[in-house]
Write an enzyme that holds these catalytic residues in place. Structure first.
Site, PDB file in Angstrom:
ATOM      1  CE  LYS A 179       6.306 111.756  66.233  1.00  0.00           C
ATOM      2  NZ  LYS A 179       7.359 112.796  66.246  1.00  0.00           N
ATOM      3  CB  SER A 218       5.755 115.439  63.723  1.00  0.00           C
ATOM      4  OG  SER A 218       6.842 114.889  64.441  1.00  0.00           O
ATOM      5  CB  SER A 275       8.590 116.677  66.370  1.00  0.00           C
ATOM      6  OG  SER A 275       8.347 117.084  65.055  1.00  0.00           O
TER       7      SER A 275
END
Ligand code: GLN
Length: 486
Positions: free
Chosen positions: A76, A151, A175
């Site tokens: 990420k 996310s 997330s």
């Protein structure tokens, strides 16, 4: 069969037996990215040249003994990577190139992994759909008109579309788990303190954890045992020993006590057809000899307001460091008359609507006269939520719940209604407030979209959730694939 269809453990086996090379695996991932990522848009930055070079070095040395030797993995884009741009999907860090690696990246490197690129996210991890990225939204590989969740939506979509064998994500309120559920992959949010956050951009420091998304529980477990453990650079990490989760896994549910909290199954929570997938998973637990026990977590209803007060307060403090002075976006010199202009101009232009909304909310909650009313009060209720879980774990070994009230929704459906978006995290947020661990495993399809079961374990109970997840996954054997994979 394409090489990218292999699971991580299968790929590892084939490397060891010299049936494939790391270069072949790495190339197959980049081929897949070239084929699909113009539609999925999971990656912000690719690391192709360096990845292929590293894979070639591993092959040349025949160094396949470390836990992740030669395995292509993504991270990420709020996890710092030395000499590789790290943006947090924010304009304010659009050109930021870190000078050091996060500890989790160092650990992946030491384990032999090949970092192939950085995945898209909601700006600074604030959101549930990856539509809050300042650059572009990511699409759900199961249906390109829908969101992948967030996310860590880029990481989940990249794993689901077979662009990498595993990906790192972060989870502050769901997330990792929610996008795992919406994309039909496995994801773990480790216990608070289990994984180092050194070099990971902070959102809400009392809630954030780094974790793993992969295709199944044992692939996830392997990466988890690499990244977990005490780090002298992060004083919030725990000194507890790290098991080799995938080797120690026992997929036997007989005699296990599995709690089913009534607050997570109440009417009005989930659409009945989506709930069916979860009910089938509960039946599977019973079939495998697990004992389902009705429990109550009475303070669940306060989790969302408590989270939005505490998270926003911590966000407002953590994001104060993006001031345009040392790194990130800065205004041009002719725009600056005094020091405040730097802050004002860089933060106004650099942050998107969602971070701004939360910075303002958090600043308000912490302001003089309101701190005791909001922040302190929320901390007290947080303790009650934590206690609910502690009491429950006196009676049960693990707790199972739905992960998200709905399967993947259409892009645009919630992005202009923040409150609607916030509600989508209702089942994942309590675990962050309590500091416990949670694993999500895909358990079925509802209207052709995947749904995941959330398995919550006590603090440092990662082995338990991997065991339960593995047992359920073996029995259910979720083999469906997104249609775009052909
Ligand atoms: N969706 C939640 C939020 O917007 C959780 C985010 C996260 O876990 N990083 O805050």
């Amino acid at each position: 069969m394409s090489l990218t269809d292999l699971t991580l453990l299968e790929a590892k086996q084939k490397l060891k037996s010299r049936e494939v090379t790391s270069v072949e695996l790495t190339k197959s991932c980049f081929d897949q990215i070239r084929k699909l990522d113009s539609q999925v848009k999971a990656f912000i930055t690719l690391n192709e040249e360096a990845a292929l070079q590293r894979a070639a070095e591993i092959d040349a040395a025949g160094a396949y003994d470390t836990p992740l030797a030669g395995i292509p993995i993504a991270a990420k884009d709020l996890i710092c990577t030395k000499n590789l741009r790290t943006t947090a999907a924010s304009k304010i860090l659009e050109n930021f190139v870190p000078t050091y690696n996060a500890t989790v990246i160092e650990r992946l490197n030491q384990a032999g992994a090949v970092l192939i690129g950085k995945t898209n996210l909601d700006e600074f991890a604030m959101g549930s759909s990856t539509e809050n990225s300042a650059f572009f939204p990511t699409s759900n590989p199961w249906d390109l008109t829908r969101v992948p969740g967030g996310s860590s939506g880029g990481s989940a979509a990249a794993v689901a579309a077979r662009m990498c064998f595993a990906a790192l994500g972060t989870d502050t309120g769901g997330s990792i788990r929610q996008p795992a559920s919406l994309c039909g992959v496995t994801g773990i949010k480790p216990s608070y303190g289990r994984v180092s956050r050194f070099g990971v951009m902070a959102m809400a420091s009392s809630l954030d954890q780094v974790g793993v998304l992969a295709r199944n529980p044992m692939d996830t477990a392997l990466v988890m045992s690499v990244i977990a453990g005490h780090d002298p650079l992060d004083s919030t990490t725990l000194p507890a020993e790290v098991p080799t989760y995938h080797e120690e896994a026992q997929s036997d549910l007989s005699g296990m006590r599995i709690g089913v909290p009534k607050e997570y199954f109440e009417a009005g929570g989930m659409a009945p057809e989506d709930q069916q997938v979860i009910q089938t998973a509960l039946e599977t637990i019973k079939k495998l000899g697990g004992e389902l026990i009705d429990i109550s977590l009475p303070h669940t209803k306060y989790a969302l307001p408590v989270y939005y007060l505490l998270m926003a307060s911590e966000v407002s403090a953590n994001l104060a460091r993006y001031d345009g002075v040392r790194f990130g976006l800065s205004p041009s010199e002719d725009q600056i008359r005094q020091l405040d202009d730097i802050y004002l101009l860089s933060r106004s232009a650099g942050f998107g609507a969602e971070p701004k909304r939360r910075i303002m909310l958090g600043t308000f909650a912490l302001s003089a006269g309101y701190q005791n009313k909001y922040y302190l009060q929320a901390q007290k209720v947080r303790t009650l939520i934590k206690r609910d879980f502690e009491q429950a774990y006196e009676r049960v070994d693990a707790i199972v719940t739905p992960t998200s009230p709905t399967t993947a929704w259409e892009k645009g459906e919630k992005v202009n209604d923040p409150f609607k978006m916030y509600l989508s995290d209702i089942y994942t947020i309590p675990a962050n407030l309590a500091g416990i661990c949670g694993l999500v495993v895909p358990v079925g399809l509802s209207h052709s979209l995947p749904g995941g079961l959330q398995i919550l374990g006590p603090q440092l109970g990662e082995q338990v959730v991997f065991n339960v997840g593995e047992a359920i996954s073996r029995e259910i054997s979720f083999q469906e694939k997104p249609a775009i994979l052909g």
